[in-house]
Motif scaffolding. Structure first.
Motif, PDB file in Angstrom:
ATOM      1  N   ASP A 134       0.824  -1.205   0.000  1.00 55.64           N
ATOM      2  CA  ASP A 134       0.000   0.000   0.000  1.00 55.64           C
ATOM      3  C   ASP A 134       0.861   1.258   0.000  1.00 55.64           C
ATOM      4  N   TYR A 135       0.206   2.379  -0.335  1.00 54.85           N
ATOM      5  CA  TYR A 135       0.865   3.682  -0.237  1.00 54.85           C
ATOM      6  C   TYR A 135       1.105   3.989   1.233  1.00 54.85           C
ATOM      7  N   SER A 136       2.289   4.508   1.551  1.00 51.09           N
ATOM      8  CA  SER A 136       2.576   4.876   2.937  1.00 51.09           C
ATOM      9  C   SER A 136       3.766   5.829   2.977  1.00 51.09           C
ATOM     10  N   MET A 137       3.467   7.122   3.166  1.00 50.86           N
ATOM     11  CA  MET A 137       4.533   8.109   3.296  1.00 50.86           C
ATOM     12  C   MET A 137       4.592   8.686   4.716  1.00 50.86           C
ATOM     13  N   ASP A 138       3.559   8.405   5.510  1.00 56.58           N
ATOM     14  CA  ASP A 138       3.562   8.886   6.898  1.00 56.58           C
ATOM     15  C   ASP A 138       4.183   7.876   7.839  1.00 56.58           C
ATOM     16  N   SER A 139       4.265   6.627   7.405  1.00 61.26           N
ATOM     17  CA  SER A 139       4.872   5.570   8.229  1.00 61.26           C
ATOM     18  C   SER A 139       5.499   4.541   7.305  1.00 61.26           C
ATOM     19  N   THR A 140       6.265   3.649   7.866  1.00 61.25           N
ATOM     20  CA  THR A 140       6.934   2.628   7.064  1.00 61.25           C
ATOM     21  C   THR A 140       6.101   1.357   7.007  1.00 61.25           C
ATOM     22  N   ILE A 141       6.299   0.598   5.916  1.00 59.98           N
ATOM     23  CA  ILE A 141       5.640  -0.704   5.759  1.00 59.98           C
ATOM     24  C   ILE A 141       6.714  -1.723   5.417  1.00 59.98           C
ATOM     25  N   TYR A 142       6.361  -2.989   5.577  1.00 55.21           N
ATOM     26  CA  TYR A 142       7.338  -4.078   5.387  1.00 55.21           C
ATOM     27  C   TYR A 142       7.394  -4.500   3.920  1.00 55.21           C
ATOM     28  N   PHE A 143       8.640  -4.571   3.368  1.00 54.78           N
ATOM     29  CA  PHE A 143       8.882  -5.052   2.011  1.00 54.78           C
ATOM     30  C   PHE A 143       9.468  -6.460   2.106  1.00 54.78           C
ATOM     31  N   PRO A 144       8.717  -7.502   1.718  1.00 53.97           N
ATOM     32  CA  PRO A 144       9.197  -8.883   1.879  1.00 53.97           C
ATOM     33  C   PRO A 144      10.511  -9.170   1.173  1.00 53.97           C
ATOM     34  N   THR A 145      10.645  -8.755  -0.062  1.00 56.05           N
ATOM     35  CA  THR A 145      11.876  -9.064  -0.811  1.00 56.05           C
ATOM     36  C   THR A 145      13.085  -8.417  -0.147  1.00 56.05           C
ATOM     37  N   ASP A 147      13.132  -7.388   2.900  1.00 55.57           N
ATOM     38  CA  ASP A 147      13.115  -7.749   4.320  1.00 55.57           C
ATOM     39  C   ASP A 147      13.444  -6.544   5.189  1.00 55.57           C
ATOM     40  N   GLN A 148      12.730  -5.486   4.904  1.00 55.33           N
ATOM     41  CA  GLN A 148      12.916  -4.264   5.689  1.00 55.33           C
ATOM     42  C   GLN A 148      11.666  -3.393   5.596  1.00 55.33           C
ATOM     43  N   TYR A 149      11.601  -2.425   6.522  1.00 53.07           N
ATOM     44  CA  TYR A 149      10.500  -1.484   6.541  1.00 53.07           C
ATOM     45  C   TYR A 149      10.954  -0.165   5.910  1.00 53.07           C
ATOM     46  N   LYS A 150      10.097   0.378   5.134  1.00 53.80           N
ATOM     47  CA  LYS A 150      10.395   1.682   4.558  1.00 53.80           C
ATOM     48  C   LYS A 150       9.107   2.307   4.030  1.00 53.80           C
ATOM     49  N   CYS A 151       9.176   3.598   3.705  1.00 49.91           N
ATOM     50  CA  CYS A 151       8.009   4.292   3.140  1.00 49.91           C
ATOM     51  C   CYS A 151       7.804   3.885   1.683  1.00 49.91           C
ATOM     52  N   ASN A 152       6.567   3.968   1.265  1.00 52.91           N
ATOM     53  CA  ASN A 152       6.232   3.603  -0.117  1.00 52.91           C
ATOM     54  C   ASN A 152       5.463   4.761  -0.769  1.00 52.91           C
ATOM     55  N   PRO A 153       6.045   5.419  -1.792  1.00 56.70           N
ATOM     56  CA  PRO A 153       5.391   6.577  -2.409  1.00 56.70           C
ATOM     57  C   PRO A 153       4.250   6.217  -3.364  1.00 56.70           C
ATOM     58  N   GLY A 154       4.079   4.913  -3.633  1.00 61.88           N
ATOM     59  CA  GLY A 154       3.004   4.494  -4.543  1.00 61.88           C
ATOM     60  C   GLY A 154       2.343   3.233  -4.044  1.00 61.88           C
ATOM     61  N   VAL A 155       1.699   2.514  -4.948  1.00 61.25           N
ATOM     62  CA  VAL A 155       1.090   1.229  -4.614  1.00 61.25           C
ATOM     63  C   VAL A 155       1.663   0.173  -5.556  1.00 61.25           C
ATOM     64  N   VAL A 156       1.771  -1.038  -5.042  1.00 59.87           N
ATOM     65  CA  VAL A 156       2.238  -2.159  -5.852  1.00 59.87           C
ATOM     66  C   VAL A 156       1.037  -3.064  -6.084  1.00 59.87           C
TER      67      VAL A 156
END
Length: 253
Positions: A134-145, A147-156
């Motif tokens: 999901d989109y998330s610029m106010d908080s970080t989300i988990y990226f499985p590949t 294996d870390q949390y970071k902000c996402n400026p768009g949607v996958v």
């Protein structure tokens, strides 16, 4: 003397009788000729053929005679042939001009696209699928590949490989590029300083500065880059306004 006078008398009588005989013969021949004429026999005079028809035909102009003597079907056939030729020429002319008219219309339609995207506009999904990240610029989300949390400026958005990816709205192709994270991507100018980015594409169907309509195919879903190997095939979609990322899901249909 008497004998001489008698002989002369006899000669005169002979001459008279001879003349009378000749006259009788001539009269008889005349009667026979009259009878033959009255009896319907063949006339001894040369018959001159009636030339009235010949005179009339010669007095008629040649063009008139041809028109009268000609078959009406032939005249009709000639007219039909002329109409067929005219129709064929008109069709050929129309077919010759058709591509130019069509090209002009398409060009005018493309250049007349209104790029007036705003906060009330609702977009078409570039590809139908589940949102993997999901989109998330106010908080970080988990990226499985990663294996870390970071902000996402768009949607996958999940998508099968080779699925068509379409333009979310009327736009102009501002940029075409590639990078190692989202692979081949397209930047779309939708007007009013709204910009969309579609990544993870292959077999692009558009060119830079081309105008595209909403729903027009941009390309197809590619194999995921190494940054999304765990998530699988997907389309990265980002929406920005005045160079600031905004949540695209808020403006999806």
């Amino acid at each position: 003397m008497k004998e001489r006078i008698g002989q002369m008398f006899k000669d005169k009588v002979f001459l008279v009788l001879l003349v009378l005989g000749l006259l009788t013969i001539v009269a008889a021949a005349g009667v026979i000729t009259v009878q033959r004429g009255n009896g319907g026999g063949e006339s001894p005079y040369l018959k001159v053929p009636d030339q009235s028809n010949m005179i009339v035909q010669e007095s008629i102009p040649q063009e008139t005679q041809v028109a009268v003597a000609g078959d009406s079907n032939a005249t009709k056939s000639k007219e039909e042939d002329m109409q067929a030729v005219d129709s064929g020429n008109a069709t050929a002319k129309q077919e010759t001009q058709a591509p130019a008219v069509k090209a002009g219309t398409d060009k005018d339609a493309a250049s007349s696209l209104v790029l007036n995207f705003n906060d009330a506009t609702r977009m078409t999904w570039p590809v139908k699928g589940n949102v993997l990240l999901d989109y998330s610029m106010d908080s970080t989300i988990y990226f499985p590949t990663l294996d870390q949390y970071k902000c996402n400026p768009g949607v996958v958005i999940q998508g099968d490989v080779s699925t068509p990816v379409v333009a979310p709205a009327n736009a102009r192709v501002k940029e075409i590029g590639t990078n190692e994270e989202i692979g081949n991507y397209v930047v779309l100018d939708m007007g009013n300083e709204y910009t969309a980015v579609c990544g993870q594409l292959k077999e692009l169907q558009i060119t830079k500065n081309e105008y595209v309509k909403e729903g027009q195919v941009l390309g197809y879903v590619a194999e995921p880059t190494k940054y999304y190997s765990v998530e699988g095939a997907n389309v990265f979609f980002e929406l920005t306004h005045k160079d600031k990322a905004v949540d695209p899901l808020n403006q999806m249909k």
